[in-house]
Motif scaffolding. Sequence first.
Motif, PDB file in Angstrom:
ATOM      1  N   VAL A 286       0.835  -1.198   0.000  1.00 11.76           N
ATOM      2  CA  VAL A 286       0.000   0.000   0.000  1.00 11.76           C
ATOM      3  C   VAL A 286       0.871   1.250   0.000  1.00 11.76           C
ATOM      4  O   VAL A 286       2.062   1.202   0.311  1.00 11.76           O
ATOM      5  CB  VAL A 286      -0.953   0.033   1.208  1.00 11.76           C
ATOM      6  CG1 VAL A 286      -1.839  -1.200   1.242  1.00 11.76           C
ATOM      7  CG2 VAL A 286      -0.183   0.182   2.521  1.00 11.76           C
ATOM      8  N   CYS A 287       0.231   2.373  -0.338  1.00 13.70           N
ATOM      9  CA  CYS A 287       0.882   3.674  -0.261  1.00 13.70           C
ATOM     10  C   CYS A 287      -0.195   4.719  -0.018  1.00 13.70           C
ATOM     11  O   CYS A 287      -1.390   4.411  -0.045  1.00 13.70           O
ATOM     12  CB  CYS A 287       1.653   3.985  -1.543  1.00 13.70           C
ATOM     13  SG  CYS A 287       0.616   4.100  -3.027  1.00 13.70           S
ATOM     14  N   SER A 288       0.213   5.947   0.200  1.00 14.39           N
ATOM     15  CA  SER A 288      -0.758   7.032   0.322  1.00 14.39           C
ATOM     16  C   SER A 288      -1.392   7.283  -1.039  1.00 14.39           C
ATOM     17  O   SER A 288      -0.708   7.196  -2.063  1.00 14.39           O
ATOM     18  CB  SER A 288      -0.075   8.307   0.819  1.00 14.39           C
ATOM     19  OG  SER A 288       0.486   8.107   2.100  1.00 14.39           O
ATOM     20  N   PRO A 289      -2.701   7.586  -1.094  1.00  7.72           N
ATOM     21  CA  PRO A 289      -3.360   7.813  -2.386  1.00  7.72           C
ATOM     22  C   PRO A 289      -2.695   8.939  -3.174  1.00  7.72           C
ATOM     23  O   PRO A 289      -2.407  10.003  -2.619  1.00  7.72           O
ATOM     24  CB  PRO A 289      -4.790   8.177  -1.984  1.00  7.72           C
ATOM     25  CG  PRO A 289      -4.984   7.539  -0.650  1.00  7.72           C
ATOM     26  CD  PRO A 289      -3.651   7.652   0.028  1.00  7.72           C
ATOM     27  N   TYR A 290      -2.441   8.690  -4.453  1.00 13.36           N
ATOM     28  CA  TYR A 290      -1.799   9.723  -5.266  1.00 13.36           C
ATOM     29  C   TYR A 290      -2.178   9.674  -6.743  1.00 13.36           C
ATOM     30  O   TYR A 290      -1.972  10.650  -7.475  1.00 13.36           O
ATOM     31  CB  TYR A 290      -0.277   9.631  -5.140  1.00 13.36           C
ATOM     32  CG  TYR A 290       0.335   8.473  -5.871  1.00 13.36           C
ATOM     33  CD1 TYR A 290       0.927   8.644  -7.130  1.00 13.36           C
ATOM     34  CD2 TYR A 290       0.314   7.188  -5.329  1.00 13.36           C
ATOM     35  CE1 TYR A 290       1.478   7.571  -7.809  1.00 13.36           C
ATOM     36  CE2 TYR A 290       0.868   6.116  -6.003  1.00 13.36           C
ATOM     37  CZ  TYR A 290       1.444   6.308  -7.234  1.00 13.36           C
ATOM     38  OH  TYR A 290       1.980   5.244  -7.907  1.00 13.36           O
ATOM     39  N   THR A 291      -2.726   8.573  -7.254  1.00  7.42           N
ATOM     40  CA  THR A 291      -3.028   8.479  -8.683  1.00  7.42           C
ATOM     41  C   THR A 291      -4.428   9.011  -8.978  1.00  7.42           C
ATOM     42  O   THR A 291      -5.225   9.260  -8.072  1.00  7.42           O
ATOM     43  CB  THR A 291      -2.909   7.032  -9.188  1.00  7.42           C
ATOM     44  OG1 THR A 291      -3.899   6.229  -8.534  1.00  7.42           O
ATOM     45  CG2 THR A 291      -1.538   6.467  -8.891  1.00  7.42           C
TER      46      THR A 291
ATOM     47  N   TYR B 298      -5.734   3.968   2.315  1.00  4.03           N
ATOM     48  CA  TYR B 298      -4.557   3.831   1.471  1.00  4.03           C
ATOM     49  C   TYR B 298      -4.959   3.558   0.024  1.00  4.03           C
ATOM     50  O   TYR B 298      -6.118   3.267  -0.268  1.00  4.03           O
ATOM     51  CB  TYR B 298      -3.677   2.669   1.947  1.00  4.03           C
ATOM     52  CG  TYR B 298      -3.185   2.782   3.364  1.00  4.03           C
ATOM     53  CD1 TYR B 298      -2.372   3.838   3.768  1.00  4.03           C
ATOM     54  CD2 TYR B 298      -3.518   1.809   4.304  1.00  4.03           C
ATOM     55  CE1 TYR B 298      -1.915   3.926   5.076  1.00  4.03           C
ATOM     56  CE2 TYR B 298      -3.057   1.890   5.616  1.00  4.03           C
ATOM     57  CZ  TYR B 298      -2.258   2.956   5.995  1.00  4.03           C
ATOM     58  OH  TYR B 298      -1.807   3.039   7.282  1.00  4.03           O
ATOM     59  N   GLU B 299      -3.953   3.619  -0.838  1.00  5.33           N
ATOM     60  CA  GLU B 299      -4.117   3.177  -2.221  1.00  5.33           C
ATOM     61  C   GLU B 299      -3.382   1.852  -2.386  1.00  5.33           C
ATOM     62  O   GLU B 299      -2.269   1.676  -1.884  1.00  5.33           O
ATOM     63  CB  GLU B 299      -3.542   4.204  -3.195  1.00  5.33           C
ATOM     64  CG  GLU B 299      -3.644   3.799  -4.659  1.00  5.33           C
ATOM     65  CD  GLU B 299      -3.245   4.899  -5.623  1.00  5.33           C
ATOM     66  OE1 GLU B 299      -3.042   4.579  -6.803  1.00  5.33           O
ATOM     67  OE2 GLU B 299      -3.142   6.063  -5.196  1.00  5.33           O
ATOM     68  N   TRP B 300      -4.018   0.919  -3.083  1.00  3.58           N
ATOM     69  CA  TRP B 300      -3.351  -0.343  -3.371  1.00  3.58           C
ATOM     70  C   TRP B 300      -2.340  -0.133  -4.482  1.00  3.58           C
ATOM     71  O   TRP B 300      -2.594   0.567  -5.474  1.00  3.58           O
ATOM     72  CB  TRP B 300      -4.368  -1.402  -3.780  1.00  3.58           C
ATOM     73  CG  TRP B 300      -3.749  -2.730  -4.073  1.00  3.58           C
ATOM     74  CD1 TRP B 300      -2.736  -3.332  -3.381  1.00  3.58           C
ATOM     75  CD2 TRP B 300      -4.082  -3.613  -5.144  1.00  3.58           C
ATOM     76  NE1 TRP B 300      -2.420  -4.549  -3.955  1.00  3.58           N
ATOM     77  CE2 TRP B 300      -3.231  -4.751  -5.040  1.00  3.58           C
ATOM     78  CE3 TRP B 300      -5.026  -3.573  -6.165  1.00  3.58           C
ATOM     79  CZ2 TRP B 300      -3.294  -5.811  -5.923  1.00  3.58           C
ATOM     80  CZ3 TRP B 300      -5.091  -4.631  -7.043  1.00  3.58           C
ATOM     81  CH2 TRP B 300      -4.242  -5.731  -6.925  1.00  3.58           C
ATOM     82  N   THR B 301      -1.189  -0.758  -4.359  1.00  2.00           N
ATOM     83  CA  THR B 301      -0.096  -0.577  -5.311  1.00  2.00           C
ATOM     84  C   THR B 301      -0.081  -1.616  -6.426  1.00  2.00           C
ATOM     85  O   THR B 301       0.766  -1.545  -7.315  1.00  2.00           O
ATOM     86  CB  THR B 301       1.249  -0.669  -4.569  1.00  2.00           C
ATOM     87  OG1 THR B 301       1.371  -2.000  -4.009  1.00  2.00           O
ATOM     88  CG2 THR B 301       1.327   0.351  -3.439  1.00  2.00           C
ATOM     89  N   GLY B 302      -0.991  -2.589  -6.372  1.00  3.19           N
ATOM     90  CA  GLY B 302      -0.963  -3.694  -7.325  1.00  3.19           C
ATOM     91  C   GLY B 302      -0.046  -4.819  -6.894  1.00  3.19           C
ATOM     92  O   GLY B 302       0.060  -5.850  -7.562  1.00  3.19           O
ATOM     93  N   LEU B 303       0.618  -4.637  -5.752  1.00  2.00           N
ATOM     94  CA  LEU B 303       1.592  -5.607  -5.251  1.00  2.00           C
ATOM     95  C   LEU B 303       0.963  -6.469  -4.160  1.00  2.00           C
ATOM     96  O   LEU B 303       0.288  -5.954  -3.267  1.00  2.00           O
ATOM     97  CB  LEU B 303       2.794  -4.844  -4.694  1.00  2.00           C
ATOM     98  CG  LEU B 303       3.981  -5.631  -4.134  1.00  2.00           C
ATOM     99  CD1 LEU B 303       4.668  -6.422  -5.232  1.00  2.00           C
ATOM    100  CD2 LEU B 303       4.969  -4.656  -3.478  1.00  2.00           C
TER     101      LEU B 303
END
Length: 216
Positions: A126-131, A158-163
């Motif tokens: 995960v990461c902080s939402p940005y896209t 959070y935003e999912w990173t695809g990972l």
Amino acid sequence: MSVSKTIIISCAGMGTRLGLNTNKSLIDIDGKPLIIRQLECLDKFDDIRIVVGYQAQEVIDVVCSYRKDITFVFNHDYTNTKTAASLSLGKKHSNEMIISLDGDVLFKPEDLERFILEDDEEAIGVCSPYTNEPVYIDTEFIDGTEHAVSFSRQHGKYEWTGLFKIYAHKLNSGNDHVYKMITPNLPLKVVHVNLKEIDNMNEYKKALDWYKNGYK
């Protein structure tokens, strides 16, 4: 003893929103194609599978210029399917644990290696939402550890990173979006990962700046 792992990189899509008429895994990141930047993070691993479709031969040629031990899996129906179909093809006859990532993501190498090697517990990056079009994640603390409990297109912490990394025998196949494919596996421990997804030209420029600035 660490469990055996299969790493699957999905690179079949056409990447039309980027507007460069090229497979996104082939875009230049400061002198090297993105897929090579990813593979440089994965030198310690031997079972790596790349799912190809659009401009398959170009991707294969670039990858083989760096490593010749990669397995290529073909998604011949890439114009009509989503990433879950590519992942489902790539995971056949895999090792005990599957690590999945998208071919349009630039990773901070230490973070990707830590995600894969830190332990053998299932997890989601995960990461902080940005896209512009994020897949959000809502979380809860379970036994003191933060876990992803649901996906959403509207809201989330959070935003999912695809990972992700999930044991192969627990992962069903699918044809839609990957987050729908892995929803039955929730809850999953969340791991924060530094990365930049590249889906459009603005994100591409930001990813280049981030890379050139030492992943800052």
